[in-house]
Design an enzyme around this catalytic site. Sequence first.
Site, PDB file in Angstrom:
ATOM      1  N   GLY A  10       1.045  -1.087  -0.074  1.00 21.83           N
ATOM      2  CA  GLY A  10      -0.041  -0.067   0.069  1.00 21.83           C
ATOM      3  C   GLY A  10       0.819   1.077   0.144  1.00 21.83           C
ATOM      4  O   GLY A  10       0.521   2.376   0.505  1.00 21.83           O
ATOM      5  N   GLY A 133      -5.430  -3.298  15.693  1.00 23.57           N
ATOM      6  CA  GLY A 133      -6.102  -2.148  15.153  1.00 23.57           C
ATOM      7  C   GLY A 133      -5.526  -0.948  15.085  1.00 23.57           C
ATOM      8  O   GLY A 133      -6.061  -0.030  14.669  1.00 23.57           O
ATOM      9  N   HIS A 164     -12.659  10.306  13.048  1.00 21.72           N
ATOM     10  CA  HIS A 164     -11.788  10.110  11.856  1.00 21.72           C
ATOM     11  C   HIS A 164     -11.985  11.129  10.743  1.00 21.72           C
ATOM     12  O   HIS A 164     -12.952  11.483  10.614  1.00 21.72           O
ATOM     13  CB  HIS A 164     -11.698   8.638  11.474  1.00 21.72           C
ATOM     14  CG  HIS A 164     -10.707   7.722  12.328  1.00 21.72           C
ATOM     15  ND1 HIS A 164     -11.428   6.992  13.436  1.00 21.72           N
ATOM     16  CD2 HIS A 164      -9.369   7.461  12.579  1.00 21.72           C
ATOM     17  CE1 HIS A 164     -10.287   6.107  14.053  1.00 21.72           C
ATOM     18  NE2 HIS A 164      -9.091   6.620  13.373  1.00 21.72           N
ATOM     19  N   HIS A 165     -11.033  11.271   9.835  1.00 24.56           N
ATOM     20  CA  HIS A 165     -11.083  11.811   8.617  1.00 24.56           C
ATOM     21  C   HIS A 165     -12.235  11.413   7.457  1.00 24.56           C
ATOM     22  O   HIS A 165     -12.674  10.269   7.997  1.00 24.56           O
ATOM     23  CB  HIS A 165      -9.940  12.057   7.823  1.00 24.56           C
ATOM     24  CG  HIS A 165      -9.216  10.498   7.734  1.00 24.56           C
ATOM     25  ND1 HIS A 165      -9.542  10.012   6.436  1.00 24.56           N
ATOM     26  CD2 HIS A 165      -8.449   9.670   8.246  1.00 24.56           C
ATOM     27  CE1 HIS A 165      -9.139   8.633   6.442  1.00 24.56           C
ATOM     28  NE2 HIS A 165      -8.292   8.562   7.635  1.00 24.56           N
ATOM     29  N   LYS A 168     -12.099   7.832   5.645  1.00 25.25           N
ATOM     30  CA  LYS A 168     -11.922   6.538   6.197  1.00 25.25           C
ATOM     31  C   LYS A 168     -13.360   5.729   6.017  1.00 25.25           C
ATOM     32  O   LYS A 168     -14.457   6.267   5.765  1.00 25.25           O
ATOM     33  CB  LYS A 168     -11.918   6.612   7.774  1.00 25.25           C
ATOM     34  CG  LYS A 168     -11.812   5.151   8.282  1.00 25.25           C
ATOM     35  CD  LYS A 168     -11.313   5.532   9.842  1.00 25.25           C
ATOM     36  CE  LYS A 168     -11.082   4.138  10.829  1.00 25.25           C
ATOM     37  NZ  LYS A 168     -10.045   3.279  10.053  1.00 25.25           N
TER      38      LYS A 168
END
Length: 275
Positions: A10, A133, A164-165, A168
């Site tokens: 990734g 996680g 979160h942003h 996500k």
Amino acid sequence: MAELKVVVAGAGGRMGAANIRAVAALNGLALHGAVAKLHAAVDRPGTPAIGQDAGLFAGIGPLGIAITDDIDAALAGADAIIDFTAPQASVALAAKAAERGLIHVIGTTGCSEADDAAIAQAAQAGARIVKSGNFSMGVNVLASLVRKAAATLAEYDIEILEMHHGRKVDAPSGTALLLGEAAAEGRNIALRDHSIRVRDGHTGPREAGTIGFATLRGGTVVGDHSVILAGPSERIELNHRAEDRAIFANGAARAALWAAGKPAGLYSMTDVLGL
């Protein structure tokens, strides 16, 4: 001193770039009896990062390693994979890690029970897998505190709030679920049987013994998590605020070095940190 040749999966994403920087920063730094070195960087076909120098893409100087979409070529001669990708990709990488006896550090969230089972099977088949996680040291210490608090304050209601942003794609976050699992372990219950993920409409009173989750999304928030223990006439809040993705990448790189001396199996950051 063993040299650990690390593949970043990734590599074209934000966490991929952070992982490249983390591994590059550890080059020459001995931890747990090993030294990390970036061996290859890989991403899925068609991403703009393919062909770019991994170091330049990550914002640090050239490393002479082009980001590739050929996973088998990237794994040739490698010792470890750091993988913050997607569930399907992580399951496939775990199988390859098992075939080659590699270390596989998995920070991918949103895995199903079937995905987790496949990853566990890969660990039994020869991979050294560290899955969490959240790879932040602070979050894992927080989880230890949550486990203790949940056990001690057995009658208190537990709610977990995360933000979160806006990009996500999974909810609740892997970190929220990690904290929920810690709370459930503290009370010797199964999270899947006691978690409340959604409240809408006329829900009736809160069911005693459940662990509630609330999810917020927006902006560029790296990760905010709060565990609230609400009891008679008092409330305890345990919080963590992530300010830079480097905390996850640094933890993942250190987890890979830690796993270098371990037998095949499935591990977590609790094992890495000795909590």
